[in-house]
Design a protein around this motif. Structure first.
Motif, mmCIF file in Angstrom:
data_model
loop_
_atom_site.group_PDB
_atom_site.id
_atom_site.type_symbol
_atom_site.label_atom_id
_atom_site.label_comp_id
_atom_site.label_asym_id
_atom_site.label_seq_id
_atom_site.Cartn_x
_atom_site.Cartn_y
_atom_site.Cartn_z
ATOM 1 N N TYR B 33 13.361 -24.453 -2.027
ATOM 2 C CA TYR B 33 13.005 -25.300 -3.161
ATOM 3 C C TYR B 33 12.631 -24.434 -4.362
ATOM 4 N N TRP B 34 12.856 -24.981 -5.552
ATOM 5 C CA TRP B 34 12.340 -24.406 -6.793
ATOM 6 C C TRP B 34 11.465 -25.461 -7.483
ATOM 7 N N TYR B 35 10.270 -25.011 -7.885
ATOM 8 C CA TYR B 35 9.353 -25.859 -8.630
ATOM 9 C C TYR B 35 9.079 -25.232 -9.998
ATOM 10 N N GLN B 36 8.804 -26.077 -10.971
ATOM 11 C CA GLN B 36 8.340 -25.631 -12.273
ATOM 12 C C GLN B 36 6.905 -26.092 -12.457
ATOM 13 N N GLN B 37 6.051 -25.190 -12.912
ATOM 14 C CA GLN B 37 4.627 -25.506 -13.059
ATOM 15 C C GLN B 37 4.108 -24.960 -14.372
ATOM 16 N N ASP B 38 3.667 -25.845 -15.254
ATOM 17 C CA ASP B 38 2.992 -25.418 -16.478
ATOM 18 C C ASP B 38 1.524 -25.154 -16.167
ATOM 19 N N PRO B 39 0.848 -24.309 -16.960
ATOM 20 C CA PRO B 39 -0.532 -23.917 -16.648
ATOM 21 C C PRO B 39 -1.451 -25.110 -16.432
ATOM 22 N N GLY B 40 -2.165 -25.086 -15.305
ATOM 23 C CA GLY B 40 -3.115 -26.143 -14.998
ATOM 24 C C GLY B 40 -2.502 -27.479 -14.660
ATOM 25 N N MET B 41 -1.199 -27.494 -14.456
ATOM 26 C CA MET B 41 -0.515 -28.767 -14.214
ATOM 27 C C MET B 41 0.052 -28.821 -12.794
ATOM 28 N N GLU B 42 0.576 -29.993 -12.442
ATOM 29 C CA GLU B 42 1.144 -30.165 -11.111
ATOM 30 C C GLU B 42 2.503 -29.469 -11.006
ATOM 31 N N LEU B 43 3.000 -29.387 -9.804
ATOM 32 C CA LEU B 43 4.303 -28.807 -9.548
ATOM 33 C C LEU B 43 5.372 -29.888 -9.649
ATOM 34 N N HIS B 44 6.472 -29.552 -10.278
ATOM 35 C CA HIS B 44 7.598 -30.476 -10.370
ATOM 36 C C HIS B 44 8.804 -29.849 -9.700
ATOM 37 N N SER B 49 17.567 -27.108 -1.631
ATOM 38 C CA SER B 49 18.759 -26.823 -0.832
ATOM 39 C C SER B 49 18.418 -27.023 0.639
ATOM 40 N N TYR B 50 19.312 -27.644 1.375
ATOM 41 C CA TYR B 50 19.105 -27.844 2.804
ATOM 42 C C TYR B 50 19.891 -26.853 3.649
ATOM 43 N N GLY B 51 20.609 -25.943 2.986
ATOM 44 C CA GLY B 51 21.339 -24.924 3.718
ATOM 45 C C GLY B 51 22.380 -24.276 2.838
ATOM 46 N N VAL B 52 23.149 -23.376 3.423
ATOM 47 C CA VAL B 52 24.187 -22.663 2.678
ATOM 48 C C VAL B 52 25.170 -23.662 2.070
ATOM 49 N N ASN B 53 25.495 -23.418 0.808
ATOM 50 C CA ASN B 53 26.428 -24.249 0.029
ATOM 51 C C ASN B 53 25.912 -25.658 -0.245
ATOM 52 N N SER B 54 24.630 -25.888 -0.032
ATOM 53 C CA SER B 54 23.993 -27.170 -0.329
ATOM 54 C C SER B 54 22.965 -26.991 -1.429
ATOM 55 N N THR B 55 23.146 -27.682 -2.551
ATOM 56 C CA THR B 55 22.135 -27.667 -3.605
ATOM 57 C C THR B 55 22.030 -29.063 -4.197
ATOM 58 N N GLU B 56 20.810 -29.447 -4.558
ATOM 59 C CA GLU B 56 20.551 -30.760 -5.126
ATOM 60 C C GLU B 56 19.571 -30.618 -6.280
ATOM 61 N N LYS B 57 19.684 -31.519 -7.237
ATOM 62 C CA LYS B 57 18.704 -31.538 -8.317
ATOM 63 C C LYS B 57 17.452 -32.257 -7.864
ATOM 64 N N GLY B 58 16.319 -31.806 -8.379
ATOM 65 C CA GLY B 58 15.046 -32.372 -7.985
ATOM 66 C C GLY B 58 14.630 -33.527 -8.864
ATOM 67 N N ASP B 59 13.334 -33.800 -8.841
ATOM 68 C CA ASP B 59 12.806 -34.960 -9.549
ATOM 69 C C ASP B 59 12.699 -34.727 -11.051
ATOM 70 N N LEU B 60 12.536 -33.473 -11.450
ATOM 71 C CA LEU B 60 12.415 -33.144 -12.879
ATOM 72 C C LEU B 60 13.728 -32.538 -13.350
ATOM 73 N N SER B 61 14.294 -33.106 -14.406
ATOM 74 C CA SER B 61 15.544 -32.590 -14.949
ATOM 75 C C SER B 61 15.343 -31.180 -15.486
#
Lengths: 115, 110
Positions: B33-44, B49-61
């Motif tokens: 997983y990749w998350y983006q986190q601004d200072p003092g804020m929650e993780l988005h 990815s669930y495995g090789v050659n698998s990638t999906e977009k998360g909740d935050l564009s």
């Protein structure tokens, strides 16, 4: 959709005092619940987790949390806080099934410890 | 020792540059997983990815892209960095239960 609310953005306690950090979740089925701690500039470290069974779970560093289904809560507690506990704490909820492994995080609670 | 690594830890770069944030884990986990986190804020969650050659977009564009060619490696790329991309980026992996997090990359785009 699942969601997590941590009502307290910032909590200040004295060293040696007891601590309770609140977490409320919204989820349609039985949730998987987690508490993580993050020190400044660092990643997240797992404190404890609840999947099923005993609703009182013990974690690392003397922390514990209690799952209360009727209140949709998973509050984190510690009987005596140490200065090294100062950090940001995140509650998270996960799900089983096809989205298993994805977590939704609360906005975090910053803990300040006074000597 | 099984672990999850992120490089660089800190990156300051000018607008328009292409950057790749590296993430590797030695735990043999399928899920990453990749998350983006601004200072003092929650993780988005921005990618997973669930495995090789698998990638999906998360909740935050996100304008970033990811790839998963090897189980242990999950890099994130920004083709043209902008000041709005300034943030902390956290990588994580999971087996059957909790997620394990890397130390994060703090990105500043000038």
């Amino acid at each position: 959709a699942q969601s997590v609310t941590q009502p307290d953005i910032h909590i200040t306690v004295s060293e040696g005092a007891s601590l309770e950090l609140r977490c409320n979740y919204s989820y349609g089925a039985t949730p998987y619940l987690f508490w993580y701690v993050q020190s400044p500039g660092q990643g997240l470290q797992l404190l404890l987790k609840y999947f099923s069974g005993d609703t009182l779970v013990q974690g690392i560093k003397g922390f514990e949390a209690e799952f209360k289904r009727s209140q949709s809560s998973f509050n984190l507690r510690k009987p005596s806080v140490h200065w090294s506990d100062a950090a940001e704490y995140f509650c998270a909820v996960g799900s089983a099934g096809t989205s298993y492994g994805k977590l939704t995080f609360g906005q975090g609670t910053i803990l300040t410890v006074h000597p | 020792e099984a672990d999850i690594y992120q490089t660089p830890r800190y990156l300051v770069i000018g607008t328009g540059k292409k950057i790749t944030l590296e993430c590797s884990q030695t735990m043999g986990h399928d899920k990453m997983y990749w998350y983006q986190q601004d200072p003092g804020m929650e993780l988005h969650l921005i990618h997973y990815s669930y495995g090789v050659n698998s990638t999906e977009k998360g909740d935050l564009s996100s304008e970033s892209t990811v790839s998963r060619i090897r189980t242990e490696h999950f890099p994130l790329t920004l083709e043209s960095a902008r000041p709005s991309h300034t943030s902390q980026y956290l990588c994580a992996s999971s087996g059957i239960s909790e997620q394990f997090f890397g130390p994060g990359t703090r990105l500043t785009v000038l």
